[in-house]
Design a protein around this motif. Structure first.
Motif, PDB file in Angstrom:
ATOM      1  N   TYR A  21      28.056 -13.409 -11.322  1.00 21.96           N
ATOM      2  CA  TYR A  21      27.815 -13.906  -9.968  1.00 21.96           C
ATOM      3  C   TYR A  21      27.288 -12.806  -9.052  1.00 21.96           C
ATOM      4  O   TYR A  21      26.362 -13.029  -8.272  1.00 21.96           O
ATOM      5  N   CYS A  22      27.861 -11.612  -9.166  1.00 20.65           N
ATOM      6  CA  CYS A  22      27.405 -10.495  -8.320  1.00 20.65           C
ATOM      7  C   CYS A  22      25.979 -10.075  -8.655  1.00 20.65           C
ATOM      8  O   CYS A  22      25.266  -9.558  -7.794  1.00 20.65           O
ATOM      9  N   SER A  23      25.545 -10.304  -9.892  1.00 22.11           N
ATOM     10  CA  SER A  23      24.166  -9.955 -10.269  1.00 22.11           C
ATOM     11  C   SER A  23      23.157 -10.954  -9.708  1.00 22.11           C
ATOM     12  O   SER A  23      21.974 -10.645  -9.611  1.00 22.11           O
ATOM     13  N   ILE A  24      23.611 -12.130  -9.326  1.00 27.90           N
ATOM     14  CA  ILE A  24      22.714 -13.182  -8.847  1.00 27.90           C
ATOM     15  C   ILE A  24      22.555 -13.155  -7.337  1.00 27.90           C
ATOM     16  O   ILE A  24      21.443 -13.309  -6.820  1.00 27.90           O
ATOM     17  N   PHE A  25      23.644 -12.995  -6.622  1.00 29.34           N
ATOM     18  CA  PHE A  25      23.629 -13.165  -5.173  1.00 29.34           C
ATOM     19  C   PHE A  25      23.638 -11.825  -4.437  1.00 29.34           C
ATOM     20  O   PHE A  25      24.366 -10.910  -4.831  1.00 29.34           O
ATOM     21  N   PRO A  26      22.863 -11.730  -3.357  1.00 25.10           N
ATOM     22  CA  PRO A  26      22.871 -10.499  -2.558  1.00 25.10           C
ATOM     23  C   PRO A  26      24.217 -10.352  -1.837  1.00 25.10           C
ATOM     24  O   PRO A  26      25.008 -11.301  -1.794  1.00 25.10           O
ATOM     25  N   ASN A  27      24.449  -9.194  -1.282  1.00 28.85           N
ATOM     26  CA  ASN A  27      25.677  -8.932  -0.519  1.00 28.85           C
ATOM     27  C   ASN A  27      26.922  -9.236  -1.344  1.00 28.85           C
ATOM     28  O   ASN A  27      27.876  -9.823  -0.852  1.00 28.85           O
ATOM     29  N   SER A  28      26.876  -8.845  -2.618  1.00 33.77           N
ATOM     30  CA  SER A  28      27.969  -9.126  -3.541  1.00 33.77           C
ATOM     31  C   SER A  28      28.389  -7.847  -4.243  1.00 33.77           C
ATOM     32  O   SER A  28      27.551  -7.000  -4.552  1.00 33.77           O
ATOM     33  N   GLU A  29      29.692  -7.731  -4.481  1.00 34.33           N
ATOM     34  CA  GLU A  29      30.201  -6.560  -5.194  1.00 34.33           C
ATOM     35  C   GLU A  29      31.604  -6.823  -5.714  1.00 34.33           C
ATOM     36  O   GLU A  29      32.349  -7.614  -5.143  1.00 34.33           O
ATOM     37  N   ILE A  30      31.925  -6.179  -6.808  1.00 25.17           N
ATOM     38  CA  ILE A  30      33.290  -6.209  -7.327  1.00 25.17           C
ATOM     39  C   ILE A  30      34.075  -5.146  -6.578  1.00 25.17           C
ATOM     40  O   ILE A  30      33.633  -4.005  -6.469  1.00 25.17           O
ATOM     41  N   ARG A  31      35.231  -5.522  -6.075  1.00 25.47           N
ATOM     42  CA  ARG A  31      36.042  -4.592  -5.285  1.00 25.47           C
ATOM     43  C   ARG A  31      37.236  -4.050  -6.064  1.00 25.47           C
ATOM     44  O   ARG A  31      37.514  -2.860  -6.006  1.00 25.47           O
ATOM     45  N   THR A  32      37.957  -4.917  -6.765  1.00 27.38           N
ATOM     46  CA  THR A  32      39.182  -4.495  -7.449  1.00 27.38           C
ATOM     47  C   THR A  32      39.344  -5.266  -8.744  1.00 27.38           C
ATOM     48  O   THR A  32      39.117  -6.471  -8.778  1.00 27.38           O
ATOM     49  N   VAL A  33      39.764  -4.563  -9.794  1.00 26.08           N
ATOM     50  CA  VAL A  33      40.105  -5.193 -11.060  1.00 26.08           C
ATOM     51  C   VAL A  33      41.538  -4.777 -11.392  1.00 26.08           C
ATOM     52  O   VAL A  33      41.845  -3.592 -11.407  1.00 26.08           O
ATOM     53  N   THR A  34      42.408  -5.775 -11.624  1.00 23.40           N
ATOM     54  CA  THR A  34      43.778  -5.480 -12.041  1.00 23.40           C
ATOM     55  C   THR A  34      43.956  -5.927 -13.485  1.00 23.40           C
ATOM     56  O   THR A  34      43.179  -6.738 -13.997  1.00 23.40           O
ATOM     57  N   HIS A  35      44.985  -5.388 -14.115  1.00 24.45           N
ATOM     58  CA  HIS A  35      45.230  -5.673 -15.537  1.00 24.45           C
ATOM     59  C   HIS A  35      46.677  -6.114 -15.754  1.00 24.45           C
ATOM     60  O   HIS A  35      47.576  -5.712 -15.004  1.00 24.45           O
ATOM     61  N   TYR A  36      46.885  -6.906 -16.786  1.00 26.63           N
ATOM     62  CA  TYR A  36      48.236  -7.275 -17.188  1.00 26.63           C
ATOM     63  C   TYR A  36      48.945  -6.028 -17.678  1.00 26.63           C
ATOM     64  O   TYR A  36      48.341  -5.156 -18.312  1.00 26.63           O
ATOM     65  N   GLY A  37      50.246  -5.962 -17.401  1.00 27.69           N
ATOM     66  CA  GLY A  37      51.084  -4.870 -17.896  1.00 27.69           C
ATOM     67  C   GLY A  37      51.930  -5.341 -19.069  1.00 27.69           C
ATOM     68  O   GLY A  37      51.721  -6.436 -19.611  1.00 27.69           O
ATOM     69  N   GLU A  38      52.887  -4.529 -19.418  1.00 29.08           N
ATOM     70  CA  GLU A  38      53.767  -4.840 -20.545  1.00 29.08           C
ATOM     71  C   GLU A  38      54.597  -6.098 -20.293  1.00 29.08           C
ATOM     72  O   GLU A  38      55.032  -6.760 -21.230  1.00 29.08           O
ATOM     73  N   ALA A  39      54.821  -6.455 -19.029  1.00 29.29           N
ATOM     74  CA  ALA A  39      55.637  -7.628 -18.696  1.00 29.29           C
ATOM     75  C   ALA A  39      54.936  -8.946 -19.010  1.00 29.29           C
ATOM     76  O   ALA A  39      55.561  -9.997 -18.981  1.00 29.29           O
ATOM     77  N   GLY A  40      53.627  -8.891 -19.283  1.00 26.69           N
ATOM     78  CA  GLY A  40      52.885 -10.092 -19.679  1.00 26.69           C
ATOM     79  C   GLY A  40      52.514 -10.961 -18.498  1.00 26.69           C
ATOM     80  O   GLY A  40      52.402 -10.461 -17.390  1.00 26.69           O
TER      81      GLY A  40
END
Length: 160
Positions: A21-40
């Motif tokens: 989506y960010c590659s298609i539309f102007p004024n777009s950017e990824i800000r934060t990526v979170t990940h699952y931890g050991e707790a699932g």
């Protein structure tokens, strides 16, 4: 005042979708990526959420699992300046996805979009019911909206 923003549920494609989506539309950017931890509850290290801006709109994508999928009850509308923009966004969004009727399409992740030219709402809300009906008949025969064809249908002389 609270801000309202959409959260999109994916199985495992949240980051891939946000990048798309960010590659298609102007004024777009990824800000934060979170990940699952050991707790699932999913595999540790797997992407949990992706916060991104899509043409100025805050959006969150979640890798929540296969339980839920997109359907046409929810869609994003791409408001386009002209036919060139309609053609551009339609081409990008339907790549690997599918065309639908009346300016609707699904992208390769199954998310529904409406790709709409400026002036469309005015034609559909025209105070002249015959003009509005001629435009609607044209739209009902289209997949990608053709603004010139819609205007020509609206402006056509009534058949007597």
């Amino acid at each position: 005042m609270p801000r309202i923003s959409p959260m999109l549920w994916f199985d495992t494609q949240a980051l891939e979708a946000a990048e798309f989506y960010c590659s298609i539309f102007p004024n777009s950017e990824i800000r934060t990526v979170t990940h699952y931890g050991e707790a699932g509850p999913r595999e540790a290290g797997m992407v949990l959420t992706v916060d991104f801006v899509l043409d100025g709109q805050q959006v969150t994508a979640l890798n929540g699992g296969p339980q839920f999928t997109f359907d046409e009850a929810i869609s994003f509308v791409a408001h386009c300046e002209d036919q060139e923009e309609v053609d551009h966004y339609w081409s990008k969004l339907t790549a690997g996805g599918e065309e639908g009727p009346c300016g609707w399409c699904k992208d390769r992740f199954g998310l529904s979009w409406q790709v709409v030219p400026n002036g469309f709402e005015a034609i559909m809300g025209d105070p002249d019911p015959a003009r509005r009906d001629r435009a609607m008949k044209a739209v009902l025969g289209m997949k990608k909206l053709d603004v010139a064809a819609i205007r020509a249908a609206a402006d056509a002389a009534p058949v007597s």
